[in-house]
Design an enzyme around this catalytic site. Sequence first.
Site, PDB file in Angstrom:
ATOM      1  CE  LYS A  90      -7.303   0.847   0.981  1.00 18.81           C
ATOM      2  NZ  LYS A  90      -6.539  -0.122   1.754  1.00 18.81           N
ATOM      3  CB  SER A 133      -0.963   0.003   1.185  1.00 22.39           C
ATOM      4  OG  SER A 133      -0.266  -0.217   2.389  1.00 22.39           O
ATOM      5  CG  HIS A 188      -3.926  -0.722  -2.151  1.00 26.97           C
ATOM      6  ND1 HIS A 188      -4.474   0.514  -2.409  1.00 26.97           N
ATOM      7  CD2 HIS A 188      -3.579  -0.707  -0.849  1.00 26.97           C
ATOM      8  CE1 HIS A 188      -4.454   1.253  -1.317  1.00 26.97           C
ATOM      9  NE2 HIS A 188      -3.923   0.532  -0.350  1.00 26.97           N
TER      10      HIS A 188
HETATM   11  C1  PLP Z   1      -6.578  -0.254   3.245  1.00 24.77           C
HETATM   12  C2  PLP Z   1      -6.007  -1.592   3.492  1.00 24.77           C
HETATM   13  C3  PLP Z   1      -6.636  -2.482   4.365  1.00 24.77           C
HETATM   14  C4  PLP Z   1      -7.826  -2.073   5.169  1.00 24.77           C
HETATM   15  O1  PLP Z   1      -8.976  -1.962   4.407  1.00 24.77           O
HETATM   16  P1  PLP Z   1     -10.225  -1.113   4.975  1.00 24.77           P
HETATM   17  O2  PLP Z   1     -11.372  -1.675   4.240  1.00 24.77           O
HETATM   18  O3  PLP Z   1      -9.934   0.320   4.685  1.00 24.77           O
HETATM   19  O4  PLP Z   1     -10.295  -1.383   6.439  1.00 24.77           O
HETATM   20  C5  PLP Z   1      -6.113  -3.748   4.506  1.00 24.77           C
HETATM   21  N1  PLP Z   1      -4.997  -4.125   3.849  1.00 24.77           N
HETATM   22  C6  PLP Z   1      -4.352  -3.287   3.008  1.00 24.77           C
HETATM   23  C7  PLP Z   1      -3.130  -3.771   2.288  1.00 24.77           C
HETATM   24  C8  PLP Z   1      -4.831  -1.998   2.818  1.00 24.77           C
HETATM   25  O5  PLP Z   1      -4.175  -1.167   2.020  1.00 24.77           O
END
Ligand code: PLP
Length: 400
Positions: free
Chosen positions: A246, A187, A215
């Site tokens: 996302k 990320s 992602h």
């Molecule tokens: C953003 C993210 C999460 C968390 O996801 P949310 O739905 O925002 O809680 C988990 N793992 C990775 C790699 C992320 O980038």
Amino acid sequence: MTTTATRPQLQYLHDALEELKAKNQYFHLRVLDGEQKPVATFDGKEVINLSSNNYLGLTTHPKLRRAAIDATRKYGVGSGAVRTITGTMKIHMELEEQIARFKKVEACVVFQSGFTANAGTVSAILGKEDLIISDELNHASIIDGCRLSRATIKVFKHKDLADCERVLKETENWAGKKLLITDGVFSMEGDIADLPKLCDLAERFNCIMMVDDAHSSGVLGNRGRGTIDHCGVHGRVDIQVGTLSKAIGAIGGYVCGSKDLIDFLYHRARPFLFSTSHPPSVTATCQAAFELLDSEAGEKLIKKLWANTKFFKNKLKKLGFKTGASETPITPILVGDAGKAFEFSRELFAEGVLAMAIGFPTVPEGKARLRTIVTATHKRADLERAAEIIGRVGSKIGVV
Ligand SMILES: *Cc1c(COP(=O)(O)O)cnc(C)c1O
């Protein structure tokens, strides 16, 4: 004195904040007024938004909006309970079946967020006699899940297969279960895990294989099926995690895998058992999102996302910025010093570009950066203008 002012018991928090201010690491929350879009108003100022995970622009998509409103009319605003009591609605089950089909797996369970999906799953399937082998840049929710499981945690250097193998060899005779776990796309770096080779290692050393595709779902692979599809490792990953927060544009997380895995999580994953399920609006939004993703319209959006990514990366490279090993729309602009990264971000904002600075503890000390993400819905003119401003401000404060 108001009743909420800091009492002596919490004075240490105040002191810690003062210390952050002294180190130039203190931040204010940027407040969005209006919709999450490529050009948006934060703190009363219109800026080009390069800091959202809204890869496909779905946060404001008319079909998703309509789905949320229709579901609210039909089913109300809340689910009323946790999934295991009375909070499992028909649309919850339908969404899970839809995601499982999309990901080409037997079954799926949706959690309140990607964070709870990771933390709830790792902590449920492992115990203190077990071993976790984890990439050093794995997401915080994986790290928290590992800690909650009380298993032994061994970290290997980021994407370093030799180091991973070293750890696996050293622990070859481990008596308990072993889990090899990695982000699909990292990320903060935007690079992609070498899943075929990691799967080889997992198979050779008899590990459970788990990938966090937060992602990459909606970004990589056929119609956004994620890194498992992109890397051609269908059937070799036991546990796939994804987020609905996302590219999907709403909120939530999910775990995909075998029927037994999902059934077990129904019985043991603590966020599933002890925290209320999504409201109908969220679930219906996600159903509409996956329907869109698995269509020609979705393909078009993903194509646009990658065209914009290529365009913007080239611009940054030409300007001389270091963007690390990024292979995806996540493009870090490496700065190093946290104070300088925050200053860079502040100056950019003043000039009309929102690119958030990321410092410790999200990335290691001395590796501060701006993190940029373009989306399918950015206009070329916006990206050109953003690059021009980044180049100008970057050279003024000595990043290039
Ligand atoms: C953003 C993210 C999460 C968390 O996801 P949310 O739905 O925002 O809680 C988990 N793992 C990775 C790699 C992320 O980038």
